[in-house]
Scaffold this active site. Structure first.
Site, PDB file in Angstrom:
ATOM      1  N   GLU A  45      20.339  10.320  20.443  1.00  0.00           N
ATOM      2  CA  GLU A  45      21.292   9.223  20.573  1.00  0.00           C
ATOM      3  C   GLU A  45      22.669   9.606  21.121  1.00  0.00           C
ATOM      4  O   GLU A  45      23.693   9.422  20.468  1.00  0.00           O
ATOM      5  CB  GLU A  45      21.429   8.472  19.245  1.00  0.00           C
ATOM      6  CG  GLU A  45      20.123   7.828  18.821  1.00  0.00           C
ATOM      7  CD  GLU A  45      20.212   6.995  17.560  1.00  0.00           C
ATOM      8  OE1 GLU A  45      21.121   7.213  16.725  1.00  0.00           O
ATOM      9  OE2 GLU A  45      19.350   6.106  17.408  1.00  0.00           O
ATOM     10  N   GLU A 163      12.225   5.762  18.182  1.00  0.00           N
ATOM     11  CA  GLU A 163      12.672   5.138  16.936  1.00  0.00           C
ATOM     12  C   GLU A 163      12.614   3.630  17.087  1.00  0.00           C
ATOM     13  O   GLU A 163      12.931   3.086  18.138  1.00  0.00           O
ATOM     14  CB  GLU A 163      14.137   5.484  16.608  1.00  0.00           C
ATOM     15  CG  GLU A 163      14.412   6.898  16.214  1.00  0.00           C
ATOM     16  CD  GLU A 163      15.882   7.118  15.837  1.00  0.00           C
ATOM     17  OE1 GLU A 163      16.612   6.133  15.541  1.00  0.00           O
ATOM     18  OE2 GLU A 163      16.310   8.284  15.850  1.00  0.00           O
TER      19      GLU A 163
END
Length: 185
Positions: A45, A163
């Site tokens: 991320e 995710e």
């Protein structure tokens, strides 16, 4: 193996550049002789000051560092914007490196998936948001995944949904419907 929650890096990419690359040099050299079941993920991320251009530059350097000792290892890479599929448009990968898997994360609609999440400022008013699987809601998921598929086809890259999920403060029935739809898509 990935680097996760490296807050100093996303706040000060240039100041942390050498350290980040040194970490990857150590990891890559240490695991160079492990079989191909081990994948590296450069950074989970990227966000903050690691905008598109900065992330692309640092990613290219990290891949060079990894490839010095792991020329054939599969490496997972994701776009900026928290690995959002929307960040794929800005992601630049070395064309010659075909041992890359591109990851994206899916948490839309964010007001549903992150309602009441303590780490998201302002998420308390979202409590009670439901996801009912209406045609419009399903179409939004489909459109996002179609965009990812078009990107993957255009760049000839394997893609991995790394995710997805909805926080436990959303009602269970909505979470089940949303999760099942994302998994089917």
């Amino acid at each position: 193996i990935n680097i996760h929650h490296y807050d100093a890096l996303v706040e000060d990419p240039e100041g942390q550049r050498d350290r980040f690359l040194a970490i990857w040099r150590q990891i890559a050299e240490h695991y160079a002789h492990v079989d191909d079941r081990l994948f590296f993920e450069v950074l989970n991320e990227p966000h903050g000051a690691l905008d598109g251009a900065r992330w692309n530059g640092l990613l290219a350097e990290a891949l060079q560092t990894i490839r010095a000792s792991n020329p054939d290892r599969w490496v997972i890479v994701g776009p900026g914007q928290w690995n959002s599929y929307r960040g794929l448009r800005a992601l630049v990968l070395p064309e010659a490196d075909r041992r890359l898997v591109v990851t994206f994360h899916y948490y839309d609609p964010f007001h549903f998936t992150h309602q009441g999440a303590e780490w998201v400022e302002g998420s308390e008013p979202w409590l009670g948001t439901t996801w009912n699987g209406t045609p419009r809601e399903v179409a939004e998921i489909r459109q996002a995944f179609d965009e990812v598929a078009r990107w993957a086809d255009a760049y000839r890259r394997p893609v991995y949904l790394g995710e997805f999920g909805a926080y436990s403060k959303a009602d269970m029935a909505s979470r089940v419907r949303w999760t099942a739809q994302v998994a089917r898509e």
